[in-house]
Design a protein around this motif. Structure first.
Motif, PDB file in Angstrom:
ATOM      1  N   THR A  84       0.831  -1.208   0.000  1.00 44.89           N
ATOM      2  CA  THR A  84       0.000   0.000   0.000  1.00 44.89           C
ATOM      3  C   THR A  84       0.864   1.256   0.000  1.00 44.89           C
ATOM      4  N   LEU A  85       1.891   1.280   0.851  1.00 50.39           N
ATOM      5  CA  LEU A  85       2.762   2.448   0.912  1.00 50.39           C
ATOM      6  C   LEU A  85       3.555   2.637  -0.377  1.00 50.39           C
ATOM      7  N   ALA A  86       3.847   1.531  -1.065  1.00 51.64           N
ATOM      8  CA  ALA A  86       4.599   1.627  -2.313  1.00 51.64           C
ATOM      9  C   ALA A  86       3.818   2.335  -3.413  1.00 51.64           C
ATOM     10  N   GLN A  87       2.497   2.393  -3.293  1.00 50.42           N
ATOM     11  CA  GLN A  87       1.681   3.027  -4.335  1.00 50.42           C
ATOM     12  C   GLN A  87       1.704   4.557  -4.243  1.00 50.42           C
ATOM     13  N   VAL A  88       2.127   5.091  -3.119  1.00 47.44           N
ATOM     14  CA  VAL A  88       2.091   6.542  -2.902  1.00 47.44           C
ATOM     15  C   VAL A  88       3.395   7.158  -3.421  1.00 47.44           C
ATOM     16  N   PRO A  89       3.335   8.211  -4.236  1.00 52.18           N
ATOM     17  CA  PRO A  89       4.560   8.836  -4.748  1.00 52.18           C
ATOM     18  C   PRO A  89       5.381   9.466  -3.635  1.00 52.18           C
ATOM     19  N   PRO A  90       6.722   9.467  -3.777  1.00 52.18           N
ATOM     20  CA  PRO A  90       7.578  10.057  -2.747  1.00 52.18           C
ATOM     21  C   PRO A  90       7.278  11.518  -2.468  1.00 52.18           C
ATOM     22  N   LYS A  91       6.770  12.259  -3.461  1.00 53.03           N
ATOM     23  CA  LYS A  91       6.434  13.664  -3.241  1.00 53.03           C
ATOM     24  C   LYS A  91       5.395  13.824  -2.140  1.00 53.03           C
ATOM     25  N   MET A  92       4.476  12.867  -2.069  1.00 52.67           N
ATOM     26  CA  MET A  92       3.469  12.906  -1.006  1.00 52.67           C
ATOM     27  C   MET A  92       4.116  12.696   0.356  1.00 52.67           C
ATOM     28  N   TYR A  93       5.035  11.746   0.435  1.00 56.59           N
ATOM     29  CA  TYR A  93       5.735  11.515   1.702  1.00 56.59           C
ATOM     30  C   TYR A  93       6.576  12.736   2.087  1.00 56.59           C
ATOM     31  N   GLU A  94       7.193  13.353   1.102  1.00 55.78           N
ATOM     32  CA  GLU A  94       8.007  14.531   1.387  1.00 55.78           C
ATOM     33  C   GLU A  94       7.164  15.655   1.962  1.00 55.78           C
ATOM     34  N   ALA A  95       5.972  15.869   1.403  1.00 56.21           N
ATOM     35  CA  ALA A  95       5.095  16.929   1.896  1.00 56.21           C
ATOM     36  C   ALA A  95       4.549  16.611   3.287  1.00 56.21           C
ATOM     37  N   PHE A  96       4.344  15.318   3.568  1.00 52.55           N
ATOM     38  CA  PHE A  96       3.720  14.914   4.825  1.00 52.55           C
ATOM     39  C   PHE A  96       4.737  14.721   5.946  1.00 52.55           C
ATOM     40  N   SER A  97       6.034  14.668   5.627  1.00 58.95           N
ATOM     41  CA  SER A  97       7.067  14.310   6.609  1.00 58.95           C
ATOM     42  C   SER A  97       7.028  15.145   7.891  1.00 58.95           C
ATOM     43  N   MET A 127       8.677  -3.376   7.359  1.00 58.29           N
ATOM     44  CA  MET A 127       8.099  -3.521   6.022  1.00 58.29           C
ATOM     45  C   MET A 127       7.601  -2.186   5.487  1.00 58.29           C
ATOM     46  N   SER A 128       7.174  -1.301   6.374  1.00 56.03           N
ATOM     47  CA  SER A 128       6.788   0.044   5.928  1.00 56.03           C
ATOM     48  C   SER A 128       7.987   0.753   5.313  1.00 56.03           C
ATOM     49  N   GLY A 129       9.153   0.589   5.920  1.00 53.03           N
ATOM     50  CA  GLY A 129      10.359   1.188   5.361  1.00 53.03           C
ATOM     51  C   GLY A 129      10.669   0.650   3.978  1.00 53.03           C
ATOM     52  N   PHE A 130      10.502  -0.649   3.777  1.00 51.42           N
ATOM     53  CA  PHE A 130      10.731  -1.219   2.449  1.00 51.42           C
ATOM     54  C   PHE A 130       9.654  -0.771   1.459  1.00 51.42           C
ATOM     55  N   GLY A 131       8.446  -0.488   1.964  1.00 50.10           N
ATOM     56  CA  GLY A 131       7.429   0.080   1.097  1.00 50.10           C
ATOM     57  C   GLY A 131       7.823   1.457   0.588  1.00 50.10           C
ATOM     58  N   LEU A 132       8.433   2.262   1.457  1.00 52.36           N
ATOM     59  CA  LEU A 132       8.936   3.569   1.028  1.00 52.36           C
ATOM     60  C   LEU A 132      10.033   3.414  -0.019  1.00 52.36           C
ATOM     61  N   LEU A 133      10.907   2.424   0.164  1.00 56.16           N
ATOM     62  CA  LEU A 133      11.963   2.185  -0.826  1.00 56.16           C
ATOM     63  C   LEU A 133      11.377   1.811  -2.181  1.00 56.16           C
ATOM     64  N   MET A 134      10.346   0.968  -2.183  1.00 50.66           N
ATOM     65  CA  MET A 134       9.719   0.600  -3.449  1.00 50.66           C
ATOM     66  C   MET A 134       9.036   1.798  -4.104  1.00 50.66           C
ATOM     67  N   SER A 135       8.478   2.667  -3.304  1.00 55.27           N
ATOM     68  CA  SER A 135       7.885   3.887  -3.851  1.00 55.27           C
ATOM     69  C   SER A 135       8.958   4.750  -4.510  1.00 55.27           C
ATOM     70  N   ILE A 136      10.096   4.891  -3.841  1.00 54.82           N
ATOM     71  CA  ILE A 136      11.207   5.676  -4.408  1.00 54.82           C
ATOM     72  C   ILE A 136      11.691   5.046  -5.707  1.00 54.82           C
ATOM     73  N   ARG A 137      11.746   3.721  -5.757  1.00 56.77           N
ATOM     74  CA  ARG A 137      12.248   3.006  -6.928  1.00 56.77           C
ATOM     75  C   ARG A 137      11.316   3.149  -8.137  1.00 56.77           C
ATOM     76  N   THR A 138      10.012   2.995  -7.923  1.00 58.17           N
ATOM     77  CA  THR A 138       9.070   2.860  -9.039  1.00 58.17           C
ATOM     78  C   THR A 138       8.391   4.158  -9.442  1.00 58.17           C
ATOM     79  N   HIS A 139       8.571   5.239  -8.705  1.00 61.68           N
ATOM     80  CA  HIS A 139       7.960   6.519  -9.051  1.00 61.68           C
ATOM     81  C   HIS A 139       9.004   7.491  -9.595  1.00 61.68           C
ATOM     82  N   ARG A 140      10.112   6.970 -10.156  1.00 64.36           N
ATOM     83  CA  ARG A 140      11.163   7.847 -10.650  1.00 64.36           C
ATOM     84  C   ARG A 140      10.651   8.657 -11.839  1.00 64.36           C
TER      85      ARG A 140
END
Length: 380
Positions: A78-91, A367-380
C-alpha cells in the motif's frame, strides 16, 4: 519499407512531436521492486521456519507471526503506491504527530514491566508510539536537508541534531534505550549521507565521547549500567545479569560449523536460553544451523541492504536518496546491534532480529520502510 512495417511505425509513433518513451514494465506499474520483494519473501519464509523451532514448536505463535507478516506485506504494498512527493510533503506533520504521541506516553502512557512505553485504545488495542519514529525521524531529516544547500552548514547540522535529540530523549526516558539508539541512528545517517564533512563527524564523535561520563552519571538507569558492566565481565554474576549472555554464547559455540540440526537445539528447547524466540533467536538459530547457517542468513541481510542502497543511490531526488539510504543503513544497524548483543560484543538493549524474532509491531515498521523504498524506486 513495406506497408505493414510502415503502418506499425506510424501506429506506435508519438502524435505530439515528442520523443517516443518506453512503456514502464509490469513490476513498475504495480510499484513493486521484484528483487526486493523476492528477498523479503525468502526472509519471511525463513523466519517462520526458524521461529517454529525457537518457540518450542508452538504452532499458534507461528500462525500469529504469519498473520503479522501478511499484514506487513499489505502495508508495504500500500505504501509503495504513494509517490515520494506525497511523503516529502507529509514528513514534518508525521514527525510532529510522533512527538505528540511520545509526550502523551510520558503523561498518560501504560506501564508494563517497569517501562512506560505504550498508549492504549480502550477496549481495542495498545501500541508503542516510538515505533513510528523509526520512520518519522529519517523522513523528517530527509525533508529538512533536501530543501537546503548540501553539504550542510554548522547551523543546519546543529538544528538537525536537535531534531534527533528531542524524540530520542523522550524514548530513552521511557526507558527504551534500544529504540532510542535506532531512532538516533536513522537521523544521523541522513546527516552523513547529506555530505557531512569528516572534520564535522570527528568533532561530533569527540563531543559524544566527552558526554559519556555525564550520561553514565545522570542519564542511565541502574539496570542499564549493570548491562554495560556485564558486557565486560558476564561471569561476575553468572546466575543473574550475566546468565543471558553466557547461555547465548554457549548456544552459539555448541552449533559448531554445521549445527546440531533443525529442531535439535538443546539450549533453547530445554529453556536454558531466555527469550529464545525474540531477542536471542539468533543464538537458537546458530545452535541448530551452525556457522554455515549464520553465514547464509547474514548474506541474505547483506543482499537486502545492498539492494536498498542501490535503489537509494539510483534515484535523482535528494529526498529519495537521503531517505532510502537512511532506511537501508538503519536496517543494517538492526542486524548489527542484535547480533552484537547476543554474541557478547555489545550490551543487551532489547533490539529484535529482523524477520526472525517474534513480534508484529517491529515487523510492520520494517516492512513500511521497504514500502517507502519501493515507492522511491518505481515513481522515478
Amino acid at each position: 519499407m513495406s506497408d505493414y512495417h510502415h503502418y506499425r511505425f506510424l501506429r506506435y509513433a508519438p502524435r505530439d512531436g515528442t520523443t517516443m518513451q518506453m512503456q514502464p514494465g509490469r513490476w513498475t506499474r504495480m510499484h513493486l521492486d521484484p528483487w526486493l520483494l523476492g528477498l523479503l519473501l525468502i526472509a519471511a519464509t525463513f523466519g517462520l521456519i526458524v521461529l517454529y523451532s525457537a518457540s518450542g514448536q508452538d504452532a499458534d505463535m507461528v500462525t500469529r507471526q504469519a498473520i503479522s507478516f501478511g499484514m506487513a506485506f499489505v502495508v508495504m504494498i500500500t505504501l509503495a503506491q504513494v509517490p515520494p512527493k506525497m511523503y516529502e510533503a507529509f514528513s514534518p506533520w508525521f514527525f510532529a504527530m510522533g512527538l505528540v504521541l511520545l509526550i502523551m506516553v510520558a503523561l498518560i502512557g501504560q506501564v508494563s514491566l517497569g517501562a512506560r512505553r505504550w498508549l492504549g485504545v480502550p477496549g481495542l488495542f495498545r501500541f508503542q508510539p516510538s515505533e513510528f519514529l523509526k520512520l518519522a525521524m529519517p523522513m523528517m531529516m530527509a525533508w529538512y536537508l533536501s530543501g537546503r544547500v548540501l553539504p550542510p552548514s554548522w547551523k543546519v547540522v546543529l538544528t538537525g541534531l536537535l531534531l534527533i535529540a528531542i524524540p530520542a530523549g523522550l524514548i530513552a526516558k521511557q526507558p527504551d534505550l534500544g529504540t532510542a539508539i535506532l531512532v538516533s541512528a536513522s537521523g544521523l545517517f541522513v546527516l552523513f549521507l547529506g555530505g557531512l564533512p569528516w572534520w564535522m563527524i570527528g568533532g561530533c564523535v569527540v563531543a559524544l565521547g566527552a558526554a559519556l561520563p555525564i550520561a553514565w552519571e545522570f542519564l542511565l538507569h541502574d539496570y542499564q549500567k549493570q548491562r554495560v558492566l556485564t558486557l565486560f565481565d558476564p561471569e561476575a554474576d553468572a546466575l543473574g545479569t550475566g546468565w543471558n549472555i553466557i547461555q547465548s554464547k554457549t548456544a552459539i559455540g555448541s552449533g559448531g560449523l554445521m549445527g546440531k540440526g533443525y529442531l535439535q537445539g538443546t539450549q533453547s528447547h530445554l529453556q536454558f536460553l531466555p527469550e529464545g524466540h525474540t531477542d536471542f533467536v539468533i543464538a537458537a538459530f546458530s545452535e541448530e544451523f551452525g556457522l554455515v547457517g549464520v553465514t547464509l542468513l547474514l548474506l541474505l541481510y547483506s543482499a537486502l541492504v545492498g539492494r536498498a542502497l542501490f535503489i537509494a543511490f539510483e534515484t535523482s531526488s535528494t529526498y529519495g536518496r537521503l531517505l532510502g539510504g537512511a532506511i537501508a543503513m538503519s536496517f543494517f544497524v538492526y542486524v548489527f546491534v542484535n547480533v552484537g548483543m547476543v554474541s557478547g560484543i555489545l550490551p543487551v538493549v532489547g533490539v529484535p532480529l529482523p524477520f526472525i524474532s517474534y513480534g508484529g509491531t517491529a515487523l510492520i515498521t520494517l516492512m513500511s520502510g521497504f514500502g517507502l523504498l519501493m515507492s522511491i524506486r518505481t515513481h522515478r
